[in-house]
Write an enzyme that holds these catalytic residues in place. Structure first.
Site, short mmCIF file in Angstrom:
data_model
loop_
_atom_site.label_atom_id
_atom_site.label_comp_id
_atom_site.label_asym_id
_atom_site.label_seq_id
_atom_site.Cartn_x
_atom_site.Cartn_y
_atom_site.Cartn_z
N ALA A 94 0.71 -1.39 -0.13
CA ALA A 94 0.10 0.05 -0.10
C ALA A 94 0.83 1.43 0.11
O ALA A 94 2.09 1.21 0.30
CB ALA A 94 -1.12 0.04 1.31
N THR A 111 -2.73 2.35 -5.98
CA THR A 111 -2.19 1.12 -5.63
C THR A 111 -3.22 0.47 -4.32
O THR A 111 -3.51 -0.50 -4.56
CB THR A 111 -0.85 1.80 -4.43
OG1 THR A 111 0.24 1.86 -5.64
CG2 THR A 111 -0.30 0.49 -3.61
N THR A 144 -6.47 -0.85 8.37
CA THR A 144 -6.06 0.10 9.40
C THR A 144 -7.44 0.77 10.06
O THR A 144 -8.23 0.44 9.45
CB THR A 144 -5.34 1.46 8.74
OG1 THR A 144 -5.10 2.52 9.75
CG2 THR A 144 -6.13 1.79 7.40
N ASP A 145 -6.92 1.03 11.27
CA ASP A 145 -8.48 1.66 12.22
C ASP A 145 -8.56 3.13 11.64
O ASP A 145 -9.57 3.64 12.05
CB ASP A 145 -7.66 1.79 13.55
CG ASP A 145 -6.62 2.42 13.87
OD1 ASP A 145 -5.86 3.26 12.90
OD2 ASP A 145 -6.29 2.78 15.16
N GLU A 146 -7.70 3.60 10.60
CA GLU A 146 -8.02 5.04 10.22
C GLU A 146 -9.42 4.81 9.22
O GLU A 146 -9.99 5.93 8.94
CB GLU A 146 -6.87 5.35 9.32
CG GLU A 146 -5.60 5.34 10.39
CD GLU A 146 -4.26 6.46 9.84
OE1 GLU A 146 -4.68 7.32 9.10
OE2 GLU A 146 -3.31 6.00 10.08
N TYR A 170 -5.77 8.74 2.51
CA TYR A 170 -5.05 7.34 2.61
C TYR A 170 -6.15 6.56 3.23
O TYR A 170 -6.51 5.42 2.65
CB TYR A 170 -3.97 7.53 3.62
CG TYR A 170 -3.57 6.08 4.31
CD1 TYR A 170 -3.29 5.05 3.70
CD2 TYR A 170 -3.76 5.98 5.77
CE1 TYR A 170 -2.67 3.92 4.25
CE2 TYR A 170 -3.55 4.99 6.47
CZ TYR A 170 -3.01 4.16 5.75
OH TYR A 170 -2.66 2.88 6.41
N LYS A 174 -8.03 2.96 1.89
CA LYS A 174 -8.05 1.72 2.50
C LYS A 174 -9.53 1.43 2.77
O LYS A 174 -9.63 0.03 2.72
CB LYS A 174 -7.24 1.88 3.79
CG LYS A 174 -5.60 1.87 3.62
CD LYS A 174 -4.84 0.95 3.16
CE LYS A 174 -4.88 -0.02 3.96
NZ LYS A 174 -4.15 -1.40 3.30
N LEU A 210 6.17 8.95 12.52
CA LEU A 210 6.45 9.90 13.80
C LEU A 210 7.68 9.20 14.65
O LEU A 210 8.78 9.87 14.84
CB LEU A 210 5.40 9.78 14.74
CG LEU A 210 5.68 10.71 15.94
CD1 LEU A 210 5.82 12.14 15.69
CD2 LEU A 210 4.18 10.55 16.82
N ASN A 269 0.36 12.16 20.94
CA ASN A 269 1.62 12.65 20.31
C ASN A 269 2.68 13.02 21.00
O ASN A 269 3.96 12.45 21.32
CB ASN A 269 1.41 13.19 19.01
CG ASN A 269 0.80 12.52 17.97
OD1 ASN A 269 0.52 11.16 18.12
ND2 ASN A 269 -0.04 13.16 17.08
#
Ligand code: NAD
Ligand code: TYD
Length: 382
Positions: A94, A111, A144-146, A170, A174, A210, A269
């Protein structure tokens, strides 16, 4: 907890897409060690995010066959499934970086959606005759959880029944891929599983994300960019725990089922930034040789790395909070993370200190030069 690696399993022939990337590369290492009698074929386009060095030792000793190619290449994918007698596809490939998806969404649609479609079509052609699927085949889609969007501070964590609400290009790409897999299960009966995992970290992570970015920048005395107020929350999972979760799903997961996977480790973060800084400060205090290796790191002169923190403009549409409810995978498959954030981050910092030979060429471009010589200069498709 029963680890699938302890139970006898039939020999499988896996096609791992994106197996030179961060999670795919860790998964290939995990699988080669835990299932040495299985056959592993990696299909990877080696975009900027792929690093063959991650799996090169396995390729060199014949434990993994590496195929340089694109998942959107239908002829190549079909030939691989037939020629290599693939019975299991584990689909990691991905475009994976949210910031890049904001700048160049087309590459993500190509992709992540067209690539997944290509694999699904090829899998059906190879594994299904007159509506009957070959026994023992499996398509596992890594997501993904996104795809679930952003949570309010007191909202319940994402679970398998949470409605999709992707916010970034993104996440939308997904989500599109997840829906295609679901449709192939529902319409054609594809034996497939999906995992929606939270943020991973650990070895072999490309230093645009990150945690590896913080480590590499701190060592060089460069600013540590914190988007906005740094109070965005992510649920962090050490990458080898994610690999174990996928192993369990392949072994005992129910076909057609989705599993949310997380670390029970929600952190803002800015807290992650401070933890990484403290770990690096402590390593320099313990090991004087680091001062010679990284003279520009604040810790080399006894100053705290957190002095490098720099609040920068927030990411457009930045999701505020992700969190996973892992009840299903815990109850049905016995999955629990083995690393806490403290142990996992400590391992990660130590890995980057011990493996400069892996990340230095990625940072200074010599890896791309080498790949260009080997395979021609090929960036991700847009
Ligand atoms: P990554 O960017 O590190 O690796 C992606 C790999 O896919 C690279 O090796 C790249 O060369 C390869 N690739 C890209 N386009 C390709 C194409 N068209 N054909 C063949 N190969 C191609 O990504 P990652 O962080 O390892 O993520 C792997 C998967 O896990 C992705 O599907 C991602 O959505 C998912 N995921 C990631 C996280 C995370 O925190 N990193 C969390 C949950 C789910
Ligand atoms: P990232 O590693 O890009 O993962 P994702 O966007 O998939 O969650 O980012 C993790 C979090 O860190 C996210 O909230 C964005 C933030 N972030 C920064 O504050 N600074 C940075 O330089 C990066 C790369 C990310």
């Amino acid at each position: 907890m029963v680890d699938s690696a302890m139970a006898p399993q039939r020999a499988r022939c896996l096609l791992v897409t994106g197996g030179a990337g961060f999670i795919g590369g860790n998964f290939v290492q995990h699988w080669a060690e835990r299932h040495p009698h299985d056959t592993l074929v990696v299909l990877d386009a080696l975009t900027y995010a792929g690093n063959l060095a991650t799996i090169q030792p396995l390729v060199d000793r014949g434990a993994v066959a590496f195929v340089h190619g694109d998942i959107t290449d239908a002829a190549l994918v079909s030939a691989l499934l037939a020629d290599r007698a693939i019975d299991t596809i584990v689909h990691f490939a991905a475009e994976s970086h949210v910031d890049r998806s904001i700048a160049d969404p087309g590459a993500f649609v190509h992709t992540n959606i067209v690539g997944t479609l290509t694999l699904l079509v090829a899998a059906r052609a190879a594994w299904c005759r007159d509506g009957a699927w070959t026994s023992g085949v499996r398509f596992h889609h890594v997501s993904t959880d996104e795809v679930f969007g952003s949570l309010a501070p007191n909202e319940a964590p994402f679970r398998e029944t949470t409605p999709y609400a992707p916010n970034s290009p993104y996440a939308a790409s997904k989500a599109g891929a997840d829906h295609l897999v679901r449709a192939w299960v529902h319409t054609y009966g594809l034996p497939a599983t999906i995992s929606n995992c939270s943020n991973n970290y650990g070895p072999y992570h490309f230093p645009e994300k990150l945690i590896p970015l913080l480590i590499v920048n701190a060592l060089h005395g460069k600013p540590l960019p914190v988007y906005g107020d740094g109070q965005q929350v992510r649920d962090w999972l050490y990458v080898t725990d994610h690999c174990r979760a996928i192993d369990l799903i392949l072994d005992r997961g129910e076909e057609g089922r989705t599993y949310t996977v997380g670390g029970r480790a929600e952190h803002a973060n800015l807290d992650i930034v401070h933890l990484v800084c403290s770990l690096i400060d402590a390593r320099f205090a313990d090991d004087p040789a680091l001062t010679q290796r990284y003279p520009d790191c604040p810790a080399a002169r006894g100053a705290p790395c957190r002095s490098l923190v720099s609040h920068v403009t927030d990411r457009a549409g930045h999701d505020r909070r992700y969190a996973i409810d892992p009840t299903r995978i815990a109850a049905e498959l016995g999955f629990e993370p083995t690393e806490t954030l403290a142990t996992g981050l400590s391992r990660t910092v130590d890995w980057y200190l011990a493996n400069e030979a892996w990340w230095r060429p990625v940072m200074d471009g010599s890896y791309r030069d080498w790949i260009s010589q080997q395979y021609g200069d090929r960036e991700s498709v847009s």
